[in-house]
Design a protein around this motif. Structure first.
Motif, PDB file in Angstrom:
ATOM      1  N   THR A 102       0.827  -1.210   0.000  1.00  0.00           N
ATOM      2  CA  THR A 102       0.000   0.000   0.000  1.00  0.00           C
ATOM      3  C   THR A 102       0.859   1.257   0.000  1.00  0.00           C
ATOM      4  O   THR A 102       0.600   2.211  -0.753  1.00  0.00           O
ATOM      5  N   VAL A 141      -8.660   6.516  -0.585  1.00  0.00           N
ATOM      6  CA  VAL A 141      -7.859   5.780  -1.554  1.00  0.00           C
ATOM      7  C   VAL A 141      -6.915   4.807  -0.855  1.00  0.00           C
ATOM      8  O   VAL A 141      -6.773   3.645  -1.264  1.00  0.00           O
ATOM      9  N   PHE A 144      -8.845   1.900   0.409  1.00  0.00           N
ATOM     10  CA  PHE A 144      -9.288   1.067  -0.710  1.00  0.00           C
ATOM     11  C   PHE A 144      -8.136   0.218  -1.240  1.00  0.00           C
ATOM     12  O   PHE A 144      -8.279  -0.981  -1.487  1.00  0.00           O
ATOM     13  N   VAL A 145      -6.979   0.843  -1.418  1.00  0.00           N
ATOM     14  CA  VAL A 145      -5.812   0.118  -1.906  1.00  0.00           C
ATOM     15  C   VAL A 145      -5.382  -0.948  -0.894  1.00  0.00           C
ATOM     16  O   VAL A 145      -5.030  -2.078  -1.261  1.00  0.00           O
ATOM     17  N   ARG A 148      -7.561  -4.030  -1.076  1.00  0.00           N
ATOM     18  CA  ARG A 148      -7.218  -4.891  -2.206  1.00  0.00           C
ATOM     19  C   ARG A 148      -5.892  -5.634  -1.945  1.00  0.00           C
ATOM     20  O   ARG A 148      -5.752  -6.815  -2.299  1.00  0.00           O
ATOM     21  N   LYS A 204      -2.354  -4.095  -8.372  1.00  0.00           N
ATOM     22  CA  LYS A 204      -2.679  -3.155  -9.447  1.00  0.00           C
ATOM     23  C   LYS A 204      -3.796  -3.705 -10.327  1.00  0.00           C
ATOM     24  O   LYS A 204      -4.721  -2.978 -10.719  1.00  0.00           O
ATOM     25  N   ARG A 206      -6.125  -5.794  -9.475  1.00  0.00           N
ATOM     26  CA  ARG A 206      -7.387  -5.742  -8.731  1.00  0.00           C
ATOM     27  C   ARG A 206      -7.932  -4.319  -8.686  1.00  0.00           C
ATOM     28  O   ARG A 206      -9.149  -4.120  -8.713  1.00  0.00           O
ATOM     29  N   LEU A 207      -7.058  -3.334  -8.591  1.00  0.00           N
ATOM     30  CA  LEU A 207      -7.510  -1.943  -8.605  1.00  0.00           C
ATOM     31  C   LEU A 207      -8.150  -1.610  -9.954  1.00  0.00           C
ATOM     32  O   LEU A 207      -9.182  -0.916 -10.008  1.00  0.00           O
ATOM     33  N   GLU A 210     -11.541  -2.980 -10.138  1.00  0.00           N
ATOM     34  CA  GLU A 210     -12.491  -2.269  -9.289  1.00  0.00           C
ATOM     35  C   GLU A 210     -12.828  -0.883  -9.821  1.00  0.00           C
ATOM     36  O   GLU A 210     -13.550  -0.131  -9.164  1.00  0.00           O
ATOM     37  N   MET A 212     -10.402   1.487 -10.946  1.00  0.00           N
ATOM     38  CA  MET A 212      -9.274   2.405 -10.923  1.00  0.00           C
ATOM     39  C   MET A 212      -8.359   2.113 -12.107  1.00  0.00           C
ATOM     40  O   MET A 212      -7.291   1.505 -11.962  1.00  0.00           O
ATOM     41  N   ALA A 215      -4.491   2.760 -12.325  1.00  0.00           N
ATOM     42  CA  ALA A 215      -3.491   1.892 -11.731  1.00  0.00           C
ATOM     43  C   ALA A 215      -2.701   1.138 -12.790  1.00  0.00           C
ATOM     44  O   ALA A 215      -1.542   0.760 -12.566  1.00  0.00           O
TER      45      ALA A 215
END
Length: 440
Positions: A102, A141, A144-145, A148, A204, A206-207, A210, A212, A215
């Motif tokens: 993170t 953020v 959230f990161v 994940r 990255k 997964r972001l 979701e 983003m 990323a």
């Protein structure tokens, strides 16, 4: 003859009231007098050499355990991987890896252009994801990161990465502790680190999934996860290297030194009891030292390293070492107790008497119920020596060939041996007077 003289009774040494108690007391006094006699120079030299050998063996015993551990864990890739593999499922390690990933990602996220740079079709999902966290933009953020990242470190993929990475970098861990080898893990400033770049790539992805999409534009990130960090790593490299070379030969040498000292001693049983207890004490001090060093090691960690994760790594790497220490302590106590119980001491004789009386009472009770040993009893009495030594040799072989015996294994073998000897004593006890002979 005018009168008859009454015969005078013979007042020899057997005419007195001497019984078993007085005879034992005389033997004790004779032994005490013999103990006070000065030893000849030859005996004094042998006794001094016996003491030196036993002391050297006791001092080498803990070093032998460390040498066996170094050869088994540090020098063997398969054993090392099997040792550290459970760390991938440790919550403290997973949290620490997620925190590190993170931090690495947040250093490359431009919050000012995050929403403006997002594609129109991505904004609803992104705003919904961030808004549900109910925090400031930066905190939302980051949270959230981190969520994940925690999902990735808690997945089977992380366990696979952890196992394969540790197998690949074992040579560098060996380098950190022995000064030899090489590998992908960096060893700098007495710190062994693991590159989490593959984990970052999974986070990255997964972001992106979701919402983003930005990323995907983050360049490749290499971030380190600390496996071992200590200012003393460089100082102990030479010592650990020598212990690794010694391997399993050093424990054998320690045992041979103690055995040689016992054989040279005048009172071998007492020397065996003393040597076994001394080995138990020195190896126990090693276990205490490992616990003390753990606190010192965690207290010296920098602020960026998770104490919980570092403690988990330390406990895992030294777990086998603690097991060896407990096994050595248990073995020393068992040997000392066995040597004492078979000695001529009054308390040892009392314990043996209670043992024999208890087995005799059990045999008498079985006889009252009509249970007989039949031809087995005479056979055991004829071959008692060989039958007694058989379980003893079996117990020793079980300990020698057991892969990494624990203290519980030593206790279990000792109890099994005790049970076997009790059975031999029960079957080989003399038949009580008046009992019918065994049927053919």
């Amino acid at each position: 003859m005018t009168s008859e003289e009454a015969p005078v009774p013979d007042e020899g040494p057997t005419a007195g009231p001497g019984g078993p108690a007085e005879l034992q007391e005389l033997r004790t006094r004779v032994a005490m007098l013999e103990a006070r006699r000065p030893e000849p120079p030859k005996h004094r030299a042998k006794s001094f050499l016996a003491v030196v050998l036993i002391v050297l063996g006791c001092l080498l015993a803990p070093l032998g355990i460390v040498a066996a551990w170094a050869a088994d864990v540090v020098g063997d890739t398969d054993r090392y991987v099997a040792t550290v593999a459970p760390l991938a499922s440790d919550p403290a390690v997973q949290d620490a890896a997620a925190d590190r990933v993170t931090d690495a990602l947040m250093e490359r996220v431009d919050l000012a252009t995050l929403l403006s740079g997002a594609a129109p079709e991505e904004r609803p999902r992104l705003e919904k994801a961030l808004g549900a966290l109910g925090d400031s933009l930066e905190g939302a953020v980051r949270a959230f990161v981190h969520d994940r990242a925690r999902e990735v470190t808690g997945s089977d993929a992380f366990e696979t990465f952890w196992t394969e990475a540790n197998r690949t970098v074992h040579a560098s861990v060996d380098k950190a502790l022995t000064g030899s080898g090489g590998g992908a893990v960096r060893v700098e400033d007495d710190t062994v680190t693991l590159d989490l770049a593959p984990v970052v790539e999974q986070v990255k992805q997964r972001l992106v999934d979701e919402g983003m999409g930005f990323a995907a534009r983050i360049p490749e990130i290499h971030t380190d996860f600390t496996l071992v960090r200590s200012d003393d790593v460089g100082k102990v490299r030479t010592a650990v290297r020598l212990l690794q070379i010694a391997g399993d030969r050093l424990p054998v040498l320690a045992v041979l030194l103690v055995a040689g000292g016992v054989l040279l001693a005048r009172r071998r049983r007492r020397a065996l009891v003393t040597g076994a207890l001394a080995v138990a004490v020195t190896t126990g001090l090693l276990g205490i030292g490992l616990r003390v060093f753990r606190f010192l090691y965690l207290d010296a960690l920098p602020a960026g390293v998770s104490p919980e994760a570092a403690g988990a790594v330390y406990d895992t790497l030294t777990g086998l070492l603690h097991t060896m220490v407990r096994a050595a302590v248990a073995l020393g106590l068992v040997v000392a107790l066995a040597a004492w119980l078979t000695g001529p001491g009054r308390r040892a004789a009392l314990v043996r008497g209670l043992w024999t009386s208890g087995i005799g009472a059990a045999r008498a009770t079985a006889g009252r119920f009509g249970l007989r040993t039949g031809p087995v009893g005479p056979f055991v009495r004829r071959h008692r020596t060989w039958i007694t030594w058989t379980p003893v040799v079996a117990a020793l072989a079980g300990y020698v060939f057991w892969p990494h015996p624990t203290g519980w294994v030593v206790a279990g073998l000792a109890l099994a041996l005790l049970l076997a000897l009790a059975v031999v004593e029960f079957l080989g006890a003399d038949a009580p007077a008046g009992s019918p002979p065994p049927s053919a």
